[in-house]
Design an enzyme around this catalytic site. Structure first.
Site, short mmCIF file in Angstrom:
data_model
loop_
_atom_site.label_atom_id
_atom_site.label_comp_id
_atom_site.label_asym_id
_atom_site.label_seq_id
_atom_site.Cartn_x
_atom_site.Cartn_y
_atom_site.Cartn_z
N LYS A 196 7.89 16.33 -30.42
CA LYS A 196 7.93 15.21 -31.38
C LYS A 196 7.18 13.98 -30.90
O LYS A 196 7.60 12.84 -31.14
CB LYS A 196 9.39 14.84 -31.71
CG LYS A 196 10.16 15.96 -32.39
CD LYS A 196 11.58 15.63 -32.66
CE LYS A 196 12.48 15.85 -31.47
NZ LYS A 196 13.89 16.04 -31.79
N ASP A 231 20.88 18.77 -31.07
CA ASP A 231 21.37 18.21 -32.34
C ASP A 231 21.80 19.29 -33.34
O ASP A 231 22.72 19.09 -34.13
CB ASP A 231 20.36 17.24 -32.98
CG ASP A 231 18.95 17.79 -33.10
OD1 ASP A 231 18.69 18.89 -32.60
OD2 ASP A 231 18.09 17.10 -33.69
#
Ligand code: BGC
Length: 495
Positions: A196, A231
């Protein structure tokens, strides 16, 4: 909405210059060439990223095959299929005060929750959220973890009277760290690589809990990480707290990933003692999947310019960090080769990542006849003055990319579900099975959501897909991590 740019007369008027000098023959010839050019670029884009049924079927099947290969042996496939060491999911009986930290893509969040057991459930929560300063994404490991620890210290100081910690106990944390981590236990794990757009030096190859502990020590903060989770795993735990049918969790935000509940006897690479529940959560790290994904020249160029070329191809085609950028690259080519926005390529449009996924999402919500919102977003973001026809082309570009993203994500979900069904016939497709979804892309982009659902229904057929509930689980990952901190608390618990 559909625009056939090669033939639409409206598109032709786009390029007629008001200046008398440009009204001669050569200008007209150029105008026609431009029209054909924008149209052909659009058509090529649409063809290259098309996802008809055979393509998504192939992606789903390949996802299943890659999952098996990754479960067989470490490094067996692009999918890392990471053991989470989460062998038991929240039951609802958890009690006490727990903290959660969430380091994801764009934001950092600290949260506390007072759990009250089966009857009272979540008694109180408080959280603080900050965007991660850009410079920290490219700084040193110490800087990043000092930022986390000092935010946590400030937050912990503000703990209100609604929260109670039994005397003599340390505050415990569920640490959600949303990057590929090779877990070594429930409370330790080595960062394999950043994704990311993060390029923090000195963390890869290190235990991220040790990094946090050192930073907490530097802050003089006496807290302890009792669960380190991805997550997706936090989301699964958080959603499962309310609904026993949750078997899969998917994040579609800045990045993307999925995890699911696996039978331990289906994990050949699992050595040593097996969990007493016979189940464990596997973090697939599906962002690294790449087989059979339809790619355009804009994807390839973006990948080549990224900090991790050749990696995270599924993530780069379906997740929020990249959709706006792929669209921007297509528009730059249309502007340069096809004069989409007049003679020059607007300067601001040439800046990488100038067009963000929330911008293309906002444009796609514009239902007005003159596409005024599209016009003002193009103006605000890139200083573009656009005609109606140009705005329609822009929407076509966005739609093609969002359709591909949503449909591929749907195919990935089917890949996971069919793997589970193959191993335990009747337990997934013949009963209610919930896929918990979270992430800003999924939450805020209705077109993306419906393309995803369409692909799932196409692949599974209408009967089976009635049993598959794809459901938004808002902010489940924070509570989920706190719940896993409770389940893995070092103190005796009565749940
Ligand atoms: C990371 C995953 C994470 C996902 C969603 C990906 O880039 O590799 O670990 O779950 O983003 O945040």
């Amino acid at each position: 909405m559909s625009v056939t740019a090669t033939t639409s007369p409206a598109v032709g008027t786009l390029y007629v210059s008001p200046s008398p000098r440009s009204r001669g023959m050569p200008r007209v010839t150029m105008t026609l060439r431009s029209v054909v050019s924008v149209g052909s670029i659009l058509t090529k884009l649409q063809q290259d990223c098309a996802t008809p049924l055979p393509v998504i079927r192939h992606v789903a099947d390949s996802m299943t095959a890659d999952m098996r290969a990754g479960l067989a042996v470490d490094g067996g496939s692009n999918l890392k299929m990471i053991l989470s060491y989460v062998d038991s999911l929240p039951s609802g009986n958890e009690k006490g005060l727990f903290y959660a930290l969430d380091l994801g893509g764009t934001n950092f969040r600290a949260l506390r929750v007072q759990l009250g057991g089966k009857e009272e459930r979540v008694v109180a929560t408080e959280f603080e959220q900050l965007s991660i300063p850009q410079e920290l994404m490219f700084g040193t490991s110490e800087e990043l973890f000092d930022f986390i620890a000092s935010t946590l210290a400030g937050f912990a100081e503000k703990e209100s009277k609604k929260f109670h910690l039994p005397h003599g106990r340390q505050r415990e944390i569920g640490f959600t760290f949303s990057f590929p981590v090779k877990q070594t236990s429930i409370d330790s794990g080595i960062l394999m690589k950043w994704t990311k757009g993060f390029a923090v030096s000195g963390t890869a190859g290190r235990d991220v809990v040790a990094c946090l502990n050192e930073a907490m020590e530097r802050q003089g903060l006496d807290m302890r990480v009792s669960a380190l989770v991805n997550d997706t795993v936090g989301t699964l735990a958080g959603a499962r707290y309310w609904d026993d049918d949750v078997m899969v969790a998917v994040i579609l935000g800045t990045g993307t990933n999925a995890c699911y509940v696996e039978r331990t006897d289906c994990i050949p690479k699992l050595q040593g003692p097996q969990s007493s529940s016979g189940r464990t959560i596997i973090n697939t790290e599906w962002g690294a999947f790449s087989d059979g994904i339809p790619l355009t020249v804009f994807d390839r160029d973006m990948d080549a310019a990224s900090i991790n070329p050749g990696e995270q191809i599924f993530e780069k085609t379906i997740s929020g960090m990249y959709l706006g950028e792929i669209a921007r690259r297509a528009l730059v080519t249309m502007a340069g080769e096809g004069s989409l926005f007049g003679r020059a390529v607007p300067n601001k449009l040439s800046t990488p990542f100038a067009l963000r996924t929330p911008d293309i999402c906002a444009m796609q919500q514009d239902n007005s006849d003159d596409l005024q919102a599209v016009g003002s977003i193009l103006h605000n973001v890139a200083g573009i003055e656009s005609s109606l026809s140009a705005r329609k082309i822009v929407l076509e570009v966005c739609d093609a990319l969002v359709k591909r993203g949503g449909r591929l994500a749907g195919a990935g979900i089917v890949g996971i579900l069919q793997k589970m069904e193959e191993d335990s016939r009747g337990t997934i497709f013949n009963k209610r099975t919930v896929v918990a979804m979270d992430g800003g892309l999924y939450e805020h982009y209705p077109q993306y959501r419906s393309y995803l659902q369409d692909a799932v229904t196409e692949l599974l057929g209408s009967e089976i897909s009635k049993n598959i509930v794809i459901e938004h689980s808002k902010d489940g990952s924070g509570i989920g991590a706190a719940l896993l901190a409770a389940t893995n608390s070092k103190y005796d618990h009565d749940f």
